[in-house]
Design an enzyme around this catalytic site. Structure first.
Site, PDB file in Angstrom:
ATOM      1  N   SER A   1       0.835  -1.206   0.000  1.00 42.38           N
ATOM      2  CA  SER A   1       0.000   0.000   0.000  1.00 42.38           C
ATOM      3  C   SER A   1       0.867   1.252   0.000  1.00 42.38           C
ATOM      4  O   SER A   1       2.050   1.196   0.328  1.00 42.38           O
ATOM      5  CB  SER A   1      -0.857   0.035   1.265  1.00 42.38           C
ATOM      6  OG  SER A   1      -1.407  -1.216   1.527  1.00 42.38           O
ATOM      7  N   GLY A   2       0.232   2.374  -0.334  1.00 41.58           N
ATOM      8  CA  GLY A   2       0.939   3.650  -0.273  1.00 41.58           C
ATOM      9  C   GLY A   2       1.113   4.257  -1.651  1.00 41.58           C
ATOM     10  O   GLY A   2       0.640   3.717  -2.662  1.00 41.58           O
TER      11      GLY A   2
ATOM     12  N   ASP B   1       6.435  -3.745  -1.171  1.00 37.01           N
ATOM     13  CA  ASP B   1       5.628  -2.798  -0.401  1.00 37.01           C
ATOM     14  C   ASP B   1       6.425  -1.523  -0.137  1.00 37.01           C
ATOM     15  O   ASP B   1       7.670  -1.525  -0.212  1.00 37.01           O
ATOM     16  CB  ASP B   1       5.228  -3.469   0.934  1.00 37.01           C
ATOM     17  CG  ASP B   1       3.999  -2.836   1.563  1.00 37.01           C
ATOM     18  OD1 ASP B   1       3.608  -1.722   1.156  1.00 37.01           O
ATOM     19  OD2 ASP B   1       3.433  -3.461   2.485  1.00 37.01           O
ATOM     20  N   GLY B   2       5.729  -0.456   0.194  1.00 37.22           N
ATOM     21  CA  GLY B   2       6.378   0.794   0.592  1.00 37.22           C
ATOM     22  C   GLY B   2       6.813   0.734   2.047  1.00 37.22           C
ATOM     23  O   GLY B   2       6.604  -0.277   2.733  1.00 37.22           O
ATOM     24  N   ALA B   3       7.419   1.820   2.518  1.00 41.87           N
ATOM     25  CA  ALA B   3       7.842   1.881   3.924  1.00 41.87           C
ATOM     26  C   ALA B   3       7.840   3.331   4.373  1.00 41.87           C
ATOM     27  O   ALA B   3       8.030   4.247   3.569  1.00 41.87           O
ATOM     28  CB  ALA B   3       9.238   1.294   4.083  1.00 41.87           C
TER      29      ALA B   3
ATOM     30  N   LYS C   1       6.081   0.760   9.298  1.00 43.19           N
ATOM     31  CA  LYS C   1       5.019   0.793   8.308  1.00 43.19           C
ATOM     32  C   LYS C   1       3.707   1.096   9.031  1.00 43.19           C
ATOM     33  O   LYS C   1       3.628   0.975  10.242  1.00 43.19           O
ATOM     34  CB  LYS C   1       4.928  -0.551   7.571  1.00 43.19           C
ATOM     35  CG  LYS C   1       6.101  -0.743   6.623  1.00 43.19           C
ATOM     36  CD  LYS C   1       6.005  -1.998   5.775  1.00 43.19           C
ATOM     37  CE  LYS C   1       4.722  -2.150   5.036  1.00 43.19           C
ATOM     38  NZ  LYS C   1       4.383  -0.992   4.153  1.00 43.19           N
TER      39      LYS C   1
ATOM     40  N   GLY D   1      -0.265   4.433   6.317  1.00 50.19           N
ATOM     41  CA  GLY D   1      -1.565   4.363   5.639  1.00 50.19           C
ATOM     42  C   GLY D   1      -2.527   3.429   6.364  1.00 50.19           C
ATOM     43  O   GLY D   1      -3.567   3.058   5.809  1.00 50.19           O
TER      44      GLY D   1
ATOM     45  N   GLU E   1      -0.361  -5.824   5.676  1.00 54.17           N
ATOM     46  CA  GLU E   1       0.985  -5.750   5.088  1.00 54.17           C
ATOM     47  C   GLU E   1       1.925  -6.747   5.767  1.00 54.17           C
ATOM     48  O   GLU E   1       2.734  -7.397   5.101  1.00 54.17           O
ATOM     49  CB  GLU E   1       1.540  -4.332   5.232  1.00 54.17           C
ATOM     50  CG  GLU E   1       0.830  -3.331   4.339  1.00 54.17           C
ATOM     51  CD  GLU E   1       1.244  -1.886   4.571  1.00 54.17           C
ATOM     52  OE1 GLU E   1       1.053  -1.084   3.658  1.00 54.17           O
ATOM     53  OE2 GLU E   1       1.743  -1.562   5.657  1.00 54.17           O
TER      54      GLU E   1
HETATM   55  O1  LIG Z   1       2.873   1.274   5.396  1.00 59.87           O
HETATM   56  C1  LIG Z   1       2.217   1.811   4.539  1.00 59.87           C
HETATM   57  C2  LIG Z   1       0.741   1.915   4.612  1.00 59.87           C
HETATM   58  O2  LIG Z   1       0.262   1.384   5.805  1.00 59.87           O
HETATM   59  C3  LIG Z   1       2.871   2.375   3.341  1.00 59.87           C
HETATM   60  O3  LIG Z   1       3.542   1.360   2.660  1.00 59.87           O
HETATM   61  C4  LIG Z   1       3.822   3.435   3.798  1.00 59.87           C
HETATM   62  O4  LIG Z   1       3.070   4.428   4.478  1.00 59.87           O
HETATM   63  C5  LIG Z   1       4.619   4.053   2.658  1.00 59.87           C
HETATM   64  O5  LIG Z   1       3.814   4.830   1.852  1.00 59.87           O
HETATM   65  P1  LIG Z   1       4.386   5.769   0.695  1.00 59.87           P
HETATM   66  O6  LIG Z   1       4.872   4.868  -0.389  1.00 59.87           O
HETATM   67  O7  LIG Z   1       3.179   6.599   0.315  1.00 59.87           O
HETATM   68  O8  LIG Z   1       5.488   6.612   1.284  1.00 59.87           O
END
Ligand SMILES: O=C(CO)[C@H](O)[C@H](O)COP(=O)(O)O
Length: 282
Positions: free
Chosen positions: A63-64, A119-121, A132, A135, A141
């Site tokens: 997500s993200g 995944d994002g971080a 994490k 979001g 996740e």
């Molecule tokens: O953990 C997350 C959601 O729960 C996202 O992966 C994290 O917030 C990173 O988001 P972005 O890519 O918008 O910086």
């Protein structure tokens, strides 16, 4: 063209198609994107090129705001490869992303073993531990990270830190709604996070509600505490009412950070050590 198959070894694979290599990932970045968006896209493209191989059939999508670039690059691998794949989302946003990209949707209860999750971080430390849950998706996740043979992080350079808590102060904690006040009290008085707060919604009166119907607490801890994220994670997780903690310790195999100069910094596990390499712009 013959498609290479076999285990993913970062940096060792030929591109999926002759056009898809690092220089393509870098030059494909349109200048109309802001520098931060370019950095996210670079990280995502490079991670997909190095880790999503033709033999990978079950792929976890995080997500993200960085993850849409992951899906964009996977779609570029072509219909022929993607028609035999199933994509597992970490929440509402990634489910929509998978469906709108015409990829096949699955769920982790059908596919408890995933080839690769990307995944994002919110922040990643020198040992590949990460925060994490910015979001509010960290429960799903973490399930998809744990289910994955390979778990990869993608982010822009702002998320690359020596220690967690450097730029992203609070640890997101998902709690069952009726226990939130008790968990907050424990965090304030027993666990050393006096400024822990319930996350409030922006366009709704009241708290943020996760995809699982739970509340989110953001708990900042002093830098000394954050030097041992595994310890703080286990202490928080022991609080009754806590569903999941947004600290992912010893889970990621690699993290890709897009930089402002068009390079990508990669931190990865190699023989039990985290080593760093850089993919330079062409
Ligand atoms: O953990 C997350 C959601 O729960 C996202 O992966 C994290 O917030 C990173 O988001 P972005 O890519 O918008 O910086």
């Amino acid at each position: 063209m013959a498609i290479p198959i076999g285990p993913a070894t970062p940096g060792k694979w030929p591109p999926i198609t002759p056009e898809m290599d690092h220089s393509d990932a870098i030059s494909a970045t349109p200048s109309k994107l802001s520098p931060i968006e370019q950095a996210k896209r670079l990280a995502a493209y490079t991670a997909v090129d190095e880790h999503i191989r033709p033999n990978h059939k079950v792929i976890g999508i995080g997500s993200g705001s960085t993850v849409p670039y992951v899906v964009e690059r996977i779609v570029q691998q072509g219909e022929e490869l993607n028609k035999n794949r199933v994509f597992i989302p970490t929440g509402f946003q990634s489910k929509e992303l998978i469906v709108s990209s015409n990829l096949s949707l699955g769920d982790v209860d059908q596919f408890p073993t995933i080839d690769v999750t990307i995944d994002g971080a919110d922040e990643v430390d020198r040992d590949l531990n990460c925060i994490k849950g910015g979001g509010a998706c960290h429960l799903r996740e973490k399930v998809l990270a744990e289910a994955a043979e390979t778990f990869i992080l993608v982010a822009d350079y702002r998320k690359n830190a020596e220690y967690l808590g450097t730029n992203f102060p609070g640890i997101p904690i998902e709690v069952v709604p009726f226990a939130y006040a008790k968990v907050l009290q424990n965090l304030h008085h027993a666990l050393g996070s006096p400024n822990a707060t319930l996350r409030m919604a922006k366009a709704k009166a009241g708290p943020v509600v996760s995809d699982n119907g739970n509340f989110i607490i953001d708990a900042p801890f002093p830098p000394e505490t954050m030097k041992d994220p595994y310890k703080v994670m286990t202490r928080i997780k022991m609080l009754t009412g806590v569903v999941e903690v947004g600290l992912f310790c010893h889970m990621a195999q690699a993290a890709y950070f897009g930089n402002q100069d068009g390079s990508v910094t990669i931190k990865e596990q190699t023989d039990g050590l985290v080593v760093e390499r850089t993919v330079l712009p062409p």
